[in-house]
Design a protein around this motif. Structure first.
Motif, PDB file in Angstrom:
ATOM      1  N   LYS A   1       1.083  -1.246   0.243  1.00 28.07           N
ATOM      2  CA  LYS A   1      -0.012  -0.193  -0.022  1.00 28.07           C
ATOM      3  C   LYS A   1       0.805   1.468  -0.036  1.00 28.07           C
ATOM      4  O   LYS A   1       0.231   2.189  -0.173  1.00 28.07           O
TER       5      LYS A   1
ATOM      6  N   ASP B   1       2.730   2.232  -2.025  1.00 26.44           N
ATOM      7  CA  ASP B   1       3.054   2.638  -3.619  1.00 26.44           C
ATOM      8  C   ASP B   1       4.458   2.752  -3.924  1.00 26.44           C
ATOM      9  O   ASP B   1       4.934   3.695  -4.608  1.00 26.44           O
TER      10      ASP B   1
ATOM     11  N   GLU C   1       9.768  -2.547  -4.156  1.00 24.80           N
ATOM     12  CA  GLU C   1       8.483  -3.088  -3.306  1.00 24.80           C
ATOM     13  C   GLU C   1       8.912  -4.576  -3.006  1.00 24.80           C
ATOM     14  O   GLU C   1       9.053  -5.019  -1.859  1.00 24.80           O
TER      15      GLU C   1
ATOM     16  N   LYS D   1       1.727  -4.095 -12.416  1.00 23.91           N
ATOM     17  CA  LYS D   1       2.424  -2.760 -12.137  1.00 23.91           C
ATOM     18  C   LYS D   1       3.706  -2.414 -12.753  1.00 23.91           C
ATOM     19  O   LYS D   1       3.595  -1.361 -13.236  1.00 23.91           O
TER      20      LYS D   1
END
Length: 201
Positions: free
Chosen positions: A68, A70, A76, A128
């Motif tokens: 979350k 981002d 990530e 993503k």
């Protein structure tokens, strides 16, 4: 008291292994009687199950929080790896390998939950990355997701990667780099290079 038993047992299992730690060891560590432990857990397998599922939910929540934030998809994955290793104490005792050997039913339940979490998390990460142009646009998302999970799982198999030869931290670093180099675009490889240089400092 139940939470204290779970926390202490989880710590001991991760550091020493599921097989090595006895209920006597746990009672001594806590400074309580075995009878007190058995008033909360009917046997060791039940304790092992609650410890492993509790740790899974803690890590799953942490991963959800990271997703979350981002970050870019490559950052990530490195952040998730750091968080998981921190909570697994660098897997000093190869807990999943021991779990599979001595508590196969608990391992099977955990493995299924891990796959479901992993499948969703990595799939979103790949999509993503493709949207942002840092992963190749022609990836078979389901294949990459599953092969990444299969590879990560195999790192914990001591028959393939004995701990005497391969440290888990180095294995995970190498595998994550291997994975990312296979799916990254030139732009993505530049991000990866920056992270790798930063990690050396």
């Amino acid at each position: 008291m139940k939470e204290k038993i779970l926390d202490t047992a989880t710590e001991l299992f991760l550091n020493l292994g599921f097989k090595s730690v006895t209920m006597d060891d746990l009672a001594e560590e806590l400074g309580i009687s075995k009878k007190t432990i058995y008033s909360h857990f009917k046997n060791k397998p039940e304790l092992v199950k609650e410890c492993t599922l509790g740790l899974f939910h803690k890590i799953a929540h942490g991963i959800d929080c990271i997703c979350k934030e981002d970050k870019n998809p490559i950052e990530e994955l490195y952040e998730i790896k750091r968080f998981a290793l921190l909570n697994l104490k660098n897997e000093k005792s190869s807990p999943q390998y021991q779990l599979k050997k001595y508590y196969p039913q608990i391992y099977a339940t955990l493995h299924k939950k891990q796959f479901e979490l992993f499948k969703d998390c990595v799939r979103i990460n790949i999509l993503k990355g493709m949207e942002q142009g840092i992963y190749r646009g022609n990836l078979d998302v389901d294949f990459v997701t599953r092969i990444y999970f299969a590879g990560m799982t195999s790192l914990k198999d001591e028959a393939i990667f004995p701990r005497s030869q391969f440290a888990i931290l180095e294995l995970m670093d190498n595998y994550l780099e291997y994975h990312l180099r296979g799916i990254a675009t030139p732009e993505g490889r530049n991000i990866l290079k920056t992270i790798l240089i930063s990690n050396q400092d």
